[in-house]
Design an enzyme around this catalytic site. Structure first.
Site, short mmCIF file in Angstrom:
data_model
loop_
_atom_site.label_atom_id
_atom_site.label_comp_id
_atom_site.label_asym_id
_atom_site.label_seq_id
_atom_site.Cartn_x
_atom_site.Cartn_y
_atom_site.Cartn_z
N ARG A 64 -14.31 -5.63 0.36
CA ARG A 64 -13.31 -4.76 -0.23
C ARG A 64 -13.91 -3.94 -1.38
NH1 ARG A 64 -8.70 -6.05 -3.82
NH2 ARG A 64 -7.18 -4.38 -3.59
N HIS A 68 -13.92 0.06 -1.88
CA HIS A 68 -13.37 0.71 -3.07
C HIS A 68 -14.43 1.53 -3.81
CE1 HIS A 68 -9.28 -1.41 -3.80
NE2 HIS A 68 -9.56 -1.36 -2.51
N ASN A 93 -7.96 -1.61 -8.63
CA ASN A 93 -9.15 -2.46 -8.65
C ASN A 93 -8.96 -3.73 -9.46
OD1 ASN A 93 -10.70 -0.78 -7.03
ND2 ASN A 93 -11.39 0.48 -8.75
N HIS A 190 -9.52 -6.57 7.38
CA HIS A 190 -8.53 -7.48 6.81
C HIS A 190 -8.47 -8.80 7.57
CE1 HIS A 190 -6.06 -4.14 4.56
NE2 HIS A 190 -7.18 -4.46 3.96
#
Ligand code: NAG
Ligand code: NAG
Length: 325
Positions: A64, A68, A93, A190
């Protein structure tokens, strides 16, 4: 938490052109450190492994974090910078984890080959290693990214939100040269992720007309309500792929098909026909051309990992990942 689309059209166009120039991975290449730091990949791998053995949540965390990083000013390690008003301080974040893994790997790399391996490359490698550790596919990561010198909290608004419509998710990915198949594939990450109750509990009780989100299967609803009771702990983390949380596989997609998606933005991938078809292909449904999730994931990751990369003389090689030199 919605992404900002208020930017002037001209600026948006320039951005798309600039991103298209690097989306193909111009400048990064496989084996970039073969002469300058032969141990680069093995040092990152063993570091991620040792943290994973202590706490397996670093795997989804690092995957992740890489995503990001790439979606905000390109894959340049800007998400790692600490300090007031940096990306790291943005609400999007606030729940990132795994910084200590990157710092640990960087420390070992600086001891082995000082000033050579960028933090942006460490993060790209760590994301790949995390997929391998959860029994997903292995792939070669093109490298040579350099670290950015800018990290601004406000820029994190370009990240998709857990409430985004499919149209807006598609737009956010298209800006970086990622198509609808890339979108579905990358969200498939995910399969090993978790989410805090606070990002989905609004679906459970008073979503529409006082009732729950009708796309949640009636048998799944009590399960989610038990995990995230009203007035319970909003920061409790729930698996995004119920029943197969620690294995990188397609059961996340099966769950979406069965109304067992946790995030609103995930479940919409099944509701929307344009993205549902891709899920059906991953699941090998009859009459459709089968797509191999692992193979597509590797392909889309290489694309994503090349968003807006800085190479050559751009940027720098940070000495510590949390601070600009
Ligand atoms: C793993 O790390 C997460 C996030 O820091 C933490 O919430 C969790 O309690 C840890 N699990 C174990 C078993 O230490
Ligand atoms: C449900 O949401 C509506 C609209 O936001 C609000 O007016 C109403 O008070 C809520 N009901 C409950 C029981 O929270």
């Amino acid at each position: 938490m919605k992404g900002s689309f208020a930017k002037p059209a001209l600026f948006a166009m320039v951005l798309v052109v600039a991103m298209a120039a690097t989306a193909s991975g111009q400048g990064t290449r496989i084996g970039f450190y073969s002469k300058t730091c032969r141990q680069a990949e093995s040092i990152v791998k063993s570091t991620v492994e040792s943290h994973f053995r202590t706490n397996s949540t670093v795997a989804p965390g690092l995957l992740r974090m890489h995503f990001h990083d790439c979606f905000v000013n390109g894959c340049d390690g800007s998400v790692l910078i600490d300090g007031p008003n940096t990306e790291r301080k943005a609400v999007q974040n606030s729940l990132l984890r795994g910084f200590e893994v990157i710092d640990d790997a960087k420390g070992k790399l600086e001891a082995a080959c000082p000033g050579v391996v960028s933090c942006a490359d460490i993060l790209a490698l760590a994301a790949r290693d995390s997929v391998v550790l959860t029994k997903g596919i292995n792939w070669k990561v093109p490298m040579g990214r350099r670290d950015g010198r800018v990290s601004l909290q406000a820029d994190a608004s370009s990240l998709p939100s857990f409430r985004s419509s499919i149209e807006s998710q598609k737009q956010q990915f298209a800006r970086f040269g990622l198509d609808t198949k890339d979108l579905v594939t990358l969200v498939g990450g995910h399969t090993i992720g978790t989410a805090a109750c606070l990002v989905f509990n609004y679906r459970l009780n008073n979503f529409t007309n006082g009732g729950p989100d009708p796309t949640i299967h009636p048998s799944f609803l009590p399960q989610l309500r038990a995990l995230c009771p009203q007035n319970g702990n909003n920061f409790r983390r729930v698996d995004l792929d119920t029943g197969s949380a620690n294995k990188f596989d397609t059961s996340f997609f099966t769950n979406l098909k069965n109304g067992r998606g946790v995030l609103e933005s995930d479940q919409k991938l099944w509701t929307d026909p344009s993205t549902r078809t891709i899920i059906e292909r991953f699941l090998g449904e009859k009459g459709l051309k089968r797509l191999n999730f692992n193979k597509e994931f590797a392909r889309s990751m290489v694309k994503m990992s090349n968003i807006g990369v800085k190479t050559g003389n751009n940027g720098e090689i940070r000495r510590v990942c949390s601070a600009i030199n």
